[in-house]
Design a protein around this motif. Structure first.
Motif, short mmCIF file in Angstrom:
data_model
loop_
_atom_site.label_atom_id
_atom_site.label_comp_id
_atom_site.label_asym_id
_atom_site.label_seq_id
_atom_site.Cartn_x
_atom_site.Cartn_y
_atom_site.Cartn_z
N UNK A 37 0.84 -1.20 0.00
CA UNK A 37 0.00 0.00 0.00
C UNK A 37 0.87 1.25 0.00
N UNK A 38 1.98 1.21 0.72
CA UNK A 38 2.92 2.33 0.74
C UNK A 38 3.52 2.54 -0.65
N UNK A 39 3.92 1.45 -1.30
CA UNK A 39 4.45 1.53 -2.67
C UNK A 39 3.41 2.14 -3.62
N UNK A 40 2.15 1.74 -3.46
CA UNK A 40 1.08 2.30 -4.29
C UNK A 40 0.92 3.79 -4.04
N UNK A 41 1.10 4.21 -2.78
CA UNK A 41 1.04 5.63 -2.45
C UNK A 41 2.12 6.43 -3.17
N UNK A 42 3.31 5.87 -3.25
CA UNK A 42 4.41 6.53 -3.96
C UNK A 42 4.05 6.68 -5.44
N UNK A 43 3.53 5.63 -6.03
CA UNK A 43 3.14 5.71 -7.45
C UNK A 43 2.03 6.74 -7.65
N UNK A 44 1.14 6.85 -6.68
CA UNK A 44 0.07 7.85 -6.77
C UNK A 44 0.65 9.26 -6.70
N UNK A 45 1.67 9.46 -5.87
CA UNK A 45 2.33 10.78 -5.81
C UNK A 45 2.98 11.09 -7.14
N UNK A 46 3.69 10.12 -7.71
CA UNK A 46 4.34 10.34 -9.01
C UNK A 46 3.32 10.83 -10.05
N UNK A 47 2.18 10.14 -10.09
CA UNK A 47 1.14 10.44 -11.09
C UNK A 47 0.44 11.77 -10.80
N UNK A 48 -0.04 11.92 -9.59
CA UNK A 48 -0.89 13.08 -9.27
C UNK A 48 -0.11 14.37 -9.08
N UNK A 49 1.18 14.29 -8.82
CA UNK A 49 1.97 15.50 -8.60
C UNK A 49 2.11 16.34 -9.86
N UNK A 50 1.80 15.78 -11.00
CA UNK A 50 1.93 16.52 -12.25
C UNK A 50 0.68 17.32 -12.62
N UNK A 51 -0.36 17.20 -11.79
CA UNK A 51 -1.63 17.90 -12.02
C UNK A 51 -1.83 18.94 -10.92
N UNK A 52 -1.69 20.21 -11.27
CA UNK A 52 -1.78 21.28 -10.27
C UNK A 52 -3.10 21.25 -9.51
N UNK A 53 -4.16 20.76 -10.15
CA UNK A 53 -5.48 20.71 -9.49
C UNK A 53 -5.50 19.72 -8.33
N UNK A 54 -4.52 18.83 -8.23
CA UNK A 54 -4.47 17.84 -7.15
C UNK A 54 -3.88 18.41 -5.86
N UNK A 55 -3.36 19.63 -5.93
CA UNK A 55 -2.78 20.26 -4.74
C UNK A 55 -3.82 21.15 -4.08
N UNK A 56 -4.17 20.81 -2.83
CA UNK A 56 -5.06 21.66 -2.04
C UNK A 56 -4.20 22.64 -1.25
N UNK A 57 -4.35 23.90 -1.53
CA UNK A 57 -3.59 24.93 -0.83
C UNK A 57 -4.41 25.35 0.39
N UNK A 58 -3.84 25.14 1.57
CA UNK A 58 -4.57 25.30 2.83
C UNK A 58 -3.82 26.22 3.78
N UNK A 59 -4.50 26.54 4.88
CA UNK A 59 -3.90 27.34 5.94
C UNK A 59 -4.24 26.70 7.28
N UNK A 60 -3.23 26.54 8.13
CA UNK A 60 -3.45 25.93 9.44
C UNK A 60 -4.18 26.92 10.37
N UNK A 61 -4.60 26.43 11.51
CA UNK A 61 -5.31 27.29 12.47
C UNK A 61 -4.46 28.47 12.93
N UNK A 62 -3.13 28.28 12.93
CA UNK A 62 -2.26 29.38 13.36
C UNK A 62 -1.80 30.24 12.18
N UNK A 63 -2.44 30.06 11.00
CA UNK A 63 -2.19 30.92 9.86
C UNK A 63 -1.05 30.51 8.96
N UNK A 64 -0.45 29.35 9.20
CA UNK A 64 0.67 28.89 8.37
C UNK A 64 0.15 28.21 7.11
#
Length: 109
Positions: A37-64
């Motif tokens: 499952x961990x290996x599959x997660x790595x392959x998913x990162x390889x694939x999805x990292x090339x699509x900007x829409x897959x990145x959720x830009x967030x802010x923590x409760x302390x504003x970071x």
């Protein structure tokens, strides 16, 4: 060149981090119950990292600013560190895009 490092907890769960060429951790996965499952997660990162829409830009409760990388099913496959600025977060996203596709996989089991 970046690298994925897989580690294993005492309870048998696996986690990976994606490191940039300078050794800085730029993405951390969830804990997986099996190495496969961990290996599959790595392959998913390889694939999805090339699509900007897959990145959720967030802010923590302390504003970071930080980001999550999500799979096509909406599940989070990796989380960044907390950044000091939105610009630094964007640099982190670009680093994931650059390093993930060709990063070698190392194991520290």
């Amino acid at each position: 060149m970046g690298s994925f490092l897989i580690t294993k907890r005492a309870n048998g769960e696996f986690l990976f981090v994606l490191k940039a060429g300078n050794g800085q951790v730029i993405l951390t996965s969830e804990w997986y119950t099996t190495k496969a499952a961990c290996d599959n997660g790595i392959e998913s990162v390889r694939k999805n990292s090339q699509d900007d829409a897959r990145f959720d830009r967030l802010e923590s409760k302390n504003g970071k600013p930080y980001f999550n990388l999500k799979a096509t099913n909406g599940q989070t496959i990796g989380t960044s560190e907390m950044y000091e600025s939105v610009a630094a977060r964007e640099n982190g996203i670009e680093s994931v895009k650059k390093n993930a596709p060709d990063a070698e996989v190392k194991e520290d089991l």
